[in-house]
Write an enzyme that holds these catalytic residues in place. Structure first.
Site, mmCIF file in Angstrom:
data_model
loop_
_atom_site.group_PDB
_atom_site.id
_atom_site.type_symbol
_atom_site.label_atom_id
_atom_site.label_comp_id
_atom_site.label_asym_id
_atom_site.label_seq_id
_atom_site.Cartn_x
_atom_site.Cartn_y
_atom_site.Cartn_z
ATOM 1 N N ASP A 344 0.836 -1.189 0.000
ATOM 2 C CA ASP A 344 0.000 0.000 0.000
ATOM 3 C C ASP A 344 0.879 1.251 0.000
ATOM 4 O OD1 ASP A 344 -2.647 1.305 0.448
ATOM 5 O OD2 ASP A 344 -1.712 1.917 2.328
ATOM 6 N N GLU A 381 1.513 -0.492 -5.041
ATOM 7 C CA GLU A 381 0.588 0.584 -5.353
ATOM 8 C C GLU A 381 1.482 1.811 -5.541
ATOM 9 O OE1 GLU A 381 -3.520 2.508 -3.629
ATOM 10 O OE2 GLU A 381 -1.879 2.223 -2.219
#
Length: 679
Positions: A344, A381
């Site tokens: 993330d 990401e």
């Protein structure tokens, strides 16, 4: 009980034949106490001063200690926020290396290190009875080395939430719904395997602490992006069955997935912690060594850099922070059976001491050379909200990256118009302008149309506006730029024409995703027609809104996905794992782009955004089959002249019941449709 000197490695609490060794990184601390609790974690029984500090690691060995011992730390040092230090021994802190966590953060202000009335002063209240604690855990047996290895060109990722996937699944026993054990149930894995999924990507499963703001509203961080325990599986997804622990149940789930030949990836959050900003709770690293673990603002070290939007950022320019992350990853791979990781807000992990992004940052270098993790799947990401935070295509070889440009292009092309053929082709062939460098393959592009963050696929064709009022932020949260199309009616409707149009668009988007070059990723429930009633930011909704509704599944859409993925497996050109050459050699496989009339696209044809139709020919020398993809994203039917050869229609997104049939020299494609044919 008394402590012996012990050793500074390994970090955490390590069980041995002669007791438990404790080691905690806190170089700026002046003293550390090990606090022993009863098995409930509510009653402190003894405090023991760690007797030694070696290279900034406080350590001690507790003879005769056994698995099951519950403990926490009280760390002493200066309370000097302006200098980056927030020590407060009244606050029990959690070992960052805890493999099992006791208790649950309730959001009360007794967990604050600062005085609620005077934030520049420490809070004297003791929170030991309610603080999060660690339990010494037995190590699990090493993972078998015969785990599945999926070829990059065959990989199909399915992003899911452990709880949401099975909470309403009729084939899962009630006591296992929403748990690791539930996800391992045959009825769940049968469905995924029958679709053709190769890789399960679980939304965060590391132990989390929900934000105080959400808890006050009676909500939870359902998505789980608020980690506080990087070694411990989230206890709320554990069934509680006798004879199991969260770790052993997670491992059994991983083993069940591997038996099916599928990979297991978990979404990990190392970019920030659940301690949020300077007014957040002191749960672990803030009270252990705030100045070491976090990026602090250079102009005011009482404040945190917030390149995540979550209040803080871990400082990966610090070797000990890199070590924490790498040790955690190895634990999940070797003991818990994880095959890969989706990071993330990954640019935070590659930011230097001044915040600059560096593709050769210490963490990225450590990750790719680690022999234990050499075969792991690494997925970034590739954006955060810090300066220069958008880094799509800039991670080093060996990494896959979420490609939001694919998402936005496909949505706009099919749902809104105005996208040129050139832009569509660029995304359909794995975004070479971003990823074709340094030996990277097309599979580095993780293509998706919908993911957990945003509209579901069904909502994408049912809503023009976000409907997030249930989140308690007056509908202001979530993206307002969705490239969606409600087909003339906002939300649910019984209008058959509208429903038919929505069905055509969902199938066209799925076909375009699953047949594009790169690594396709589906969001759980896309094949079922799952709706969140227009909520495009359901991060705090743990209920029927986010749980998959298996009873109302769109069986026709599910079967369509199976057929498309079966075609992908059959047709190598549709999952080609090498870049297509711009000027192919005579007699070699080639990719050709044609207008509906059958001629090669001209430079002007490529740039036009008002003609969303084209033919994609995968040319191969005989006797290999040739494949043809016909695309019409317009509002009117389009006639196509087919290349020479005898063509058989394999699949039509507008009419999924259409069986394979011969095509004449021409084909009339209805609006919002994609056809696949072969010789």
């Amino acid at each position: 009980m008394t402590l012996r000197l012990g050793w500074p490695t390994p970090l955490g609490a390590r069980l041995g034949a002669d007791g438990v060794n404790f080691a905690l990184v806190a170089p700026n601390a002046t003293a550390v106490e090990l606090c022993i609790f009863d098995t409930t974690g509510q009653h402190e029984q003894q405090r023991l001063k760690l007797p030694a500090c070696t290279d900034g690691v406080w350590h001690g060995r507790l003879p005769n200690a056994q698995a099951g011992l519950v403990y926490g730390y009280r760390v002493y040092g200066p309370w000097a926020p302006a200098e980056g230090h927030r020590y407060n021994p009244a606050k029990l802190v959690l070992d960052p290396y805890a493999r099992e966590i006791v208790g649950q953060y309730d959001g009360s202000d007794i967990h604050w290190g600062h005085d609620p009335a005077q934030p520049d002063r420490p809070d004297p209240r003791d929170n030991g009875s309610v603080a999060l604690k660690a339990r010494v855990a037995l190590p699990l047996a090493p993972v078998t080395p015969t785990r599945p290895r999926v070829d990059a060109g065959h990989r199909v990722i399915y992003e899911l939430h452990v709880r949401g996937q099975t909470k309403q699944h009729p084939g899962v026993p009630a006591e296992l719904q929403g748990t690791y054990a539930g996800l391992a149930e045959p009825a769940v894995l049968d469905h995924l395997q029958s679709l053709g999924i190769t890789t399960l990507s679980l939304m965060p499963v590391q132990h989390r602490a929900d934000e105080q703001r959400l808890l006050k509203m009676g909500l939870l961080n359902y998505w789980g992006y608020s980690t506080i325990g990087w070694f411990a599986p989230e206890v709320r997804y554990w069934s509680g069955r006798p004879g199991t622990t969260p770790a052993t149940e997670f491992r059994a789930m991983a083993d069940a997935i591997h038996v099916r030949g599928m990979e297991l990836v978990i979404d990990v959050v190392y970019n920030h912690s659940a301690e949020t900003d300077e007014l957040g709770p002191t749960l672990s690293m803030r009270g252990i060594d705030n100045a070491l673990y976090y990026h602090l603002r250079r102009d005011d070290r009482a404040l945190y850099e917030n390149w995540t939007g979550c209040g803080n950022c871990l400082d990966f320019s610090q070797p000990r922070v890199v070590q924490l992350c790498m040790d955690s990853l190895r634990h999940w791979a070797t003991e818990l059976g994880v095959d890969g990781f989706r990071f993330d807000l990954a640019p935070v992990l590659a930011r230097g001491p001044n915040g600059e992004f560096d593709p050769r940052a210490p963490f990225l270098a450590a990750a790719r050379q680690d022999p234990v993790l050499a075969d792991a799947l690494w997925i970034a990401e590739p954006w955060d909200i810090g300066p220069g935070g958008y880094r799509v295509g800039e991670f080093p070889p060996g990494w896959l990256e979420w490609n939001d440009r694919f998402r936005d292009t496909q949505r706009a092309f099919w749902l809104q118009g105005g996208v040129s053929r050139g832009e569509f082709a660029q995304r359909f062939t794995a975004s070479a302008n971003q990823f074709d460098h340094d030996g990277r393959a097309p599979t580095a592009s993780v293509n998706f149309v919908v993911a957990h963050d945003g509209f579901t696929l069904r909502d994408l064709v049912s809503y023009n506006e976000r409907h997030n009022e249930a989140n308690g932020e007056q509908g202001r949260d979530g993206s307002s730029q969705n490239h969606s199309n409600n087909c003339g009616v906002e939300g649910e409707t019984g209008d058959e024409e509208v429903l038919a149009a929505r069905g055509r668009l969902q199938r066209a988007l799925l076909a375009s995703l699953l047949l594009s070059q790169g690594t396709p990723m589906m969001l759980a429930g896309s094949e079922l027609g799952h709706t969140q009633q227009g909520n495009n930011n359901a991060y705090c909704q743990d209920g029927p809104l986010t749980w998959l509704d298996w009873q109302r599944a769109d069986d026709g859409l599910t079967d369509f996905v199976r057929r498309v993925l079966a075609l992908r497996r059959e047709a190598e050109p549709l999952r080609h794992a090498d870049w297509w050459p711009g000027l192919p050699a005579d007699g070699s496989p080639a990719l050709r782009w044609h207008t509906p009339e059958g001629r090669d696209l001209s430079p002007e044809d490529w740039q036009r955004g008002d003609t969303p139709s084209l033919a994609i020919l995968f040319e191969a020398p005989a006797p290999a089959s040739q494949w043809l993809v016909l695309v019409n994203a317009g509002a009117s039917p389009v006639d196509f002249n087919l290349p020479p050869g005898t063509w058989t229609l394999q699949l039509a997104s507008d009419n999924p019941q259409d069986t394979p049939r011969a095509l004449a020299a021409g084909a009339n494609l209805p609006p919002s449709s994609l056809w696949i044919a072969r010789t």
